[in-house]
Motif scaffolding. Structure first.
Motif, PDB file in Angstrom:
ATOM      1  N   LYS A  28      22.537  44.720  22.536  1.00  0.00           N
ATOM      2  CA  LYS A  28      21.994  43.916  23.634  1.00  0.00           C
ATOM      3  C   LYS A  28      22.918  42.742  24.023  1.00  0.00           C
ATOM      4  N   PRO A  29      23.480  41.995  23.047  1.00  0.00           N
ATOM      5  CA  PRO A  29      24.357  40.878  23.448  1.00  0.00           C
ATOM      6  C   PRO A  29      25.570  41.341  24.253  1.00  0.00           C
ATOM      7  N   GLU A  30      26.181  42.466  23.836  1.00  0.00           N
ATOM      8  CA  GLU A  30      27.342  42.987  24.573  1.00  0.00           C
ATOM      9  C   GLU A  30      26.929  43.500  25.942  1.00  0.00           C
ATOM     10  N   LYS A  31      25.745  44.077  26.014  1.00  0.00           N
ATOM     11  CA  LYS A  31      25.256  44.593  27.300  1.00  0.00           C
ATOM     12  C   LYS A  31      25.124  43.453  28.305  1.00  0.00           C
ATOM     13  N   GLU A  32      24.604  42.319  27.834  1.00  0.00           N
ATOM     14  CA  GLU A  32      24.452  41.158  28.730  1.00  0.00           C
ATOM     15  C   GLU A  32      25.814  40.652  29.206  1.00  0.00           C
ATOM     16  N   LEU A  33      26.782  40.607  28.293  1.00  0.00           N
ATOM     17  CA  LEU A  33      28.137  40.179  28.669  1.00  0.00           C
ATOM     18  C   LEU A  33      28.736  41.148  29.687  1.00  0.00           C
ATOM     19  N   MET A  34      28.581  42.443  29.436  1.00  0.00           N
ATOM     20  CA  MET A  34      29.142  43.454  30.338  1.00  0.00           C
ATOM     21  C   MET A  34      28.481  43.429  31.714  1.00  0.00           C
ATOM     22  N   GLN A  35      27.199  43.142  31.755  1.00  0.00           N
ATOM     23  CA  GLN A  35      26.517  43.057  33.062  1.00  0.00           C
ATOM     24  C   GLN A  35      27.104  41.928  33.902  1.00  0.00           C
ATOM     25  N   ARG A  36      27.382  40.809  33.250  1.00  0.00           N
ATOM     26  CA  ARG A  36      27.970  39.661  33.974  1.00  0.00           C
ATOM     27  C   ARG A  36      29.395  39.985  34.428  1.00  0.00           C
ATOM     28  N   ILE A  37      30.150  40.648  33.544  1.00  0.00           N
ATOM     29  CA  ILE A  37      31.526  41.037  33.889  1.00  0.00           C
ATOM     30  C   ILE A  37      31.516  42.019  35.058  1.00  0.00           C
ATOM     31  N   THR A  38      30.640  43.018  34.980  1.00  0.00           N
ATOM     32  CA  THR A  38      30.579  44.059  36.016  1.00  0.00           C
ATOM     33  C   THR A  38      30.294  43.459  37.388  1.00  0.00           C
ATOM     34  N   ALA A  39      29.334  42.547  37.458  1.00  0.00           N
ATOM     35  CA  ALA A  39      28.973  41.926  38.742  1.00  0.00           C
ATOM     36  C   ALA A  39      30.181  41.208  39.342  1.00  0.00           C
ATOM     37  N   ARG A  40      30.921  40.509  38.501  1.00  0.00           N
ATOM     38  CA  ARG A  40      32.072  39.744  38.999  1.00  0.00           C
ATOM     39  C   ARG A  40      33.246  40.647  39.377  1.00  0.00           C
ATOM     40  N   VAL A  41      33.457  41.694  38.587  1.00  0.00           N
ATOM     41  CA  VAL A  41      34.557  42.625  38.878  1.00  0.00           C
ATOM     42  C   VAL A  41      34.263  43.419  40.155  1.00  0.00           C
ATOM     43  N   ASN A  42      33.011  43.832  40.323  1.00  0.00           N
ATOM     44  CA  ASN A  42      32.631  44.539  41.558  1.00  0.00           C
ATOM     45  C   ASN A  42      32.887  43.683  42.790  1.00  0.00           C
ATOM     46  N   ALA A  43      32.602  42.381  42.677  1.00  0.00           N
ATOM     47  CA  ALA A  43      32.827  41.465  43.804  1.00  0.00           C
ATOM     48  C   ALA A  43      34.324  41.336  44.102  1.00  0.00           C
ATOM     49  N   LEU A  44      35.141  41.395  43.058  1.00  0.00           N
ATOM     50  CA  LEU A  44      36.597  41.292  43.223  1.00  0.00           C
ATOM     51  C   LEU A  44      37.192  42.544  43.846  1.00  0.00           C
ATOM     52  N   ASN A  45      36.611  43.715  43.479  1.00  0.00           N
ATOM     53  CA  ASN A  45      37.084  45.015  43.964  1.00  0.00           C
ATOM     54  C   ASN A  45      38.572  45.251  43.673  1.00  0.00           C
ATOM     55  N   PRO A  46      38.945  45.341  42.387  1.00  0.00           N
ATOM     56  CA  PRO A  46      40.353  45.541  42.034  1.00  0.00           C
ATOM     57  C   PRO A  46      40.847  46.944  42.390  1.00  0.00           C
ATOM     58  N   ASP A  47      42.174  47.137  42.317  1.00  0.00           N
ATOM     59  CA  ASP A  47      42.764  48.459  42.582  1.00  0.00           C
ATOM     60  C   ASP A  47      42.249  49.477  41.569  1.00  0.00           C
ATOM     61  N   PHE A  48      42.093  49.055  40.323  1.00  0.00           N
ATOM     62  CA  PHE A  48      41.510  49.896  39.278  1.00  0.00           C
ATOM     63  C   PHE A  48      41.165  49.031  38.069  1.00  0.00           C
ATOM     64  N   ILE A  49      40.484  49.633  37.100  1.00  0.00           N
ATOM     65  CA  ILE A  49      40.114  48.949  35.856  1.00  0.00           C
ATOM     66  C   ILE A  49      40.641  49.776  34.692  1.00  0.00           C
ATOM     67  N   VAL A  50      41.240  49.117  33.712  1.00  0.00           N
ATOM     68  CA  VAL A  50      41.623  49.821  32.488  1.00  0.00           C
ATOM     69  C   VAL A  50      40.887  49.203  31.303  1.00  0.00           C
ATOM     70  N   PHE A  51      40.211  50.056  30.552  1.00  0.00           N
ATOM     71  CA  PHE A  51      39.562  49.632  29.308  1.00  0.00           C
ATOM     72  C   PHE A  51      40.556  49.875  28.184  1.00  0.00           C
ATOM     73  N   SER A  52      41.025  48.795  27.555  1.00  0.00           N
ATOM     74  CA  SER A  52      42.078  48.961  26.546  1.00  0.00           C
ATOM     75  C   SER A  52      41.514  49.036  25.123  1.00  0.00           C
ATOM     76  N   GLY A  53      40.539  49.914  24.951  1.00  0.00           N
ATOM     77  CA  GLY A  53      40.089  50.267  23.608  1.00  0.00           C
ATOM     78  C   GLY A  53      38.900  49.531  23.034  1.00  0.00           C
ATOM     79  N   ASP A  54      38.348  50.154  21.997  1.00  0.00           N
ATOM     80  CA  ASP A  54      37.157  49.674  21.290  1.00  0.00           C
ATOM     81  C   ASP A  54      35.962  49.503  22.228  1.00  0.00           C
ATOM     82  N   MET A  55      35.525  50.633  22.773  1.00  0.00           N
ATOM     83  CA  MET A  55      34.342  50.629  23.641  1.00  0.00           C
ATOM     84  C   MET A  55      33.103  50.327  22.801  1.00  0.00           C
ATOM     85  N   VAL A  56      33.067  50.911  21.590  1.00  0.00           N
ATOM     86  CA  VAL A  56      31.905  50.738  20.700  1.00  0.00           C
ATOM     87  C   VAL A  56      32.387  50.323  19.314  1.00  0.00           C
TER      88      VAL A  56
END
Length: 257
Positions: A28-56
């Motif tokens: 749950k704590p990571e989910k809350e952090l990711m929700q905040r990140i997602t909202a801000r990244v969506n607003a930025l609309n980057p060329d792409f996103i790279v997840f550099s490891g350790d998803m879980v």
């Protein structure tokens, strides 16, 4: 008149590592952090996103893996997503079957993103860190990608493990790449004129340099182990140069001009 083109940029998200904060199936704590990140990244609309490891945090936690998959669906559907394995995704020893599972799950464990005026090459650092049988193939693949990228600079590399944390000749520790392999890859990067090398893994920011190549380690999207709060790295390409800057969640800009 044509609309002014904005600066090309992409976002690096490292170590969301669902479950690390509570060291349990509860993310749950990571989910809350990711929700905040997602909202801000969506607003930025980057060329792409790279997840550099350790998803879980626990690589075989079906709950966390499904949770991460759902989180990725929250990003704007027109933003390409790339995924690179971390040691928690494929284990420290990075056996071939774990890497194959990762590829099955995410579609790839390395990539080349060629855009106008820059190239990004994502590679699997887990097989290098663990010096598995797949390391030689990884090296050959990176060299081939670098050869092709030569005329499309700046060249940016990204992986989970940093080659080194702050100094190219530091001793091998859990956080970096073994010295003989590190020297081999640093020589390769220099030979092909790499400009910037991005990593994660540390859960805190770090940087260094080697013969004109910048090395930048991003802080985490999830649990922090340093003074920087959770956030993302934004990489901008301007005037033939790549610049990486870490932003804590609340400081992520609303736009890149």
């Amino acid at each position: 008149a044509c609309a002014q083109k904005r600066t090309p940029f992409f976002v690096q998200i490292s170590d969301p590592q669902l479950g690390f904060i509570t060291k349990s199936e509860d993310f749950k704590p990571e989910k809350e952090l990711m929700q905040r990140i997602t909202a801000r990244v969506n607003a930025l609309n980057p060329d792409f996103i790279v997840f550099s490891g350790d998803m879980v945090h626990y690589g075989n936690s079906a709950t966390a893996l499904e949770g991460f998959k759902q989180m990725c669906k929250e990003f704007n559907s027109d933003i390409p997503l790339y995924f690179l394995p971390g040691n928690h995704d494929v284990e420290n020893s990075a056996p071939a079957e774990n890497v194959a599972l990762f590829v099955e799950r995410y579609g790839h464990d390395r990539f080349v993103h060629k855009a106008k005026g820059y190239t990004v090459i994502g590679y699997n650092s887990c097989v290098i860190k663990a010096a598995t049988a797949a390391e030689a193939d990884e090296y050959a693949w990176i060299e081939k990608a670098l050869k092709r990228a030569r005329r499309n600079k700046p060249i940016i590399l990204v992986a989970h493990h940093p080659m080194f944390v702050s100094s190219p000749d530091e001793p091998e520790v859990y956080e970096n790449i073994p010295i003989p392999l590190r020297e081999k890859y640093l020589a390769l990067f220099e030979q092909y004129g790499v400009d910037l090398v991005l990593a994660g893994h540390l859960h805190k920011c770090a940087q260094g340099a080697y013969n004109g190549i910048q090395f930048v380690t991003a802080g985490p999207a999830g649990r922090i182990l340093g003074k920087d709060k959770s956030g993302i790295e934004i990489i901008t390409i301007e005037g033939g140069r790549a610049e990486a800057k870490y932003y804590e969640i609340d400081d992520i800009p609303q736009s890149i001009k």
